[in-house]
Design an enzyme around this catalytic site. Sequence first.
Site, short mmCIF file in Angstrom:
data_model
loop_
_atom_site.label_atom_id
_atom_site.label_comp_id
_atom_site.label_asym_id
_atom_site.label_seq_id
_atom_site.Cartn_x
_atom_site.Cartn_y
_atom_site.Cartn_z
N ASP A 95 -10.88 -22.61 12.28
CA ASP A 95 -11.08 -23.26 11.03
C ASP A 95 -10.71 -24.59 10.47
OD1 ASP A 95 -8.29 -22.98 11.15
OD2 ASP A 95 -8.18 -21.54 9.50
N ASN A 164 -0.13 -15.33 2.30
CA ASN A 164 -0.75 -14.44 1.69
C ASN A 164 -1.55 -13.33 2.57
OD1 ASN A 164 -2.90 -15.96 2.64
ND2 ASN A 164 -3.93 -16.31 0.74
N HIS A 166 -3.35 -14.14 5.05
CA HIS A 166 -4.79 -14.61 5.47
C HIS A 166 -4.57 -14.86 7.25
CE1 HIS A 166 -3.72 -18.97 4.87
NE2 HIS A 166 -3.41 -18.95 5.84
N GLU A 171 -9.49 -15.08 3.81
CA GLU A 171 -8.45 -14.83 2.55
C GLU A 171 -8.48 -13.55 2.10
OE1 GLU A 171 -6.51 -17.45 2.16
OE2 GLU A 171 -7.36 -19.18 0.80
P1 PGA Z 1 1.68 -21.84 9.36
O1 PGA Z 1 0.37 -21.26 8.81
O2 PGA Z 1 1.72 -21.45 10.76
O3 PGA Z 1 1.57 -23.05 8.96
O4 PGA Z 1 2.65 -20.91 8.57
C1 PGA Z 1 -0.26 -20.11 9.23
C2 PGA Z 1 -1.32 -19.77 8.57
O5 PGA Z 1 -1.64 -19.97 7.20
O6 PGA Z 1 -2.74 -19.26 9.30
#
Ligand code: PGA
Length: 273
Positions: A95, A164, A166, A171
Amino acid sequence: MAEGTGNRAIEMEKQSLMSSNMSGATTAPQVTVVEAYDEMSRLAADVVQSTIESAPGSAMTLPTGDTPRGMFDELVRRIDAGVVDFSQVHLFSLDDYLGVSIDDEASLTRWLRDAFLIPGDIPEEKLHLIPADADDPHAAAERYEGDLLALGGLELAIVGLGPNGHIAFNEPGSEPDSRTRVVDLTPESREQNAAYYTGDQDIPSQAITMGLGTILSARRIVLIVSGEGKAEILSRSLHGPMTSDVPASWLRLAESRLEIIADRAAAAQLTLT
Ligand code: PGA
């Protein structure tokens, strides 16, 4: 249980998730709980290494963020030591923000470049970077899916878990059959990602992400999770209802193709059998 990976012994417990659909333990995702972040990183690197060893020219996707940083460091060490060979791997990025180029400070492709592509000396020919700054991102997203399909789909998807719920930038609201597409980001995700930068980084409001359906079609899916801040959302993802409110919960549709590698802090609220 102590298991050896290479010359290191990693203390870990392999357990199954209680199957919510009563389909039996054999189809349930496997959860591996390790003591801390470094072990999680080494185990994730082991999965990448073994995938390359069994299918050197396969397609895989690897995430960006704080969680995978240790895995990339470990992979770079193994590449330097000559034990991992990325030369045949088709690496698809997961992404990025819509409209950003690799020169943009906030670009996740830039993050990947700095954390892995340059230090790992990853050849450009087999890199498939998500078309974040394409003139027509919708058409480019379709081509991205087509490129992946032409290579036989993903052999391996390693993904992180957002606060959250995701997965990549799928999302809340994302459907399990979603494909690579343009999405709106939640304020929560924009805030989370702004924290990765010092100073005032303007985080775009849209992104382009591989879809949940794309990830779910991978032959092996590994969710890596670290830290107490992820304990509740991991528990909701694995024990709560499968719902678009918690996109990660859809990963359970992959049943035994899904593995979770979590450190003890992240796994604190799990009920394992
Ligand atoms: P992080 O993010 O590894 O920085 O905790 C994970 C994500 O949002 O997919």
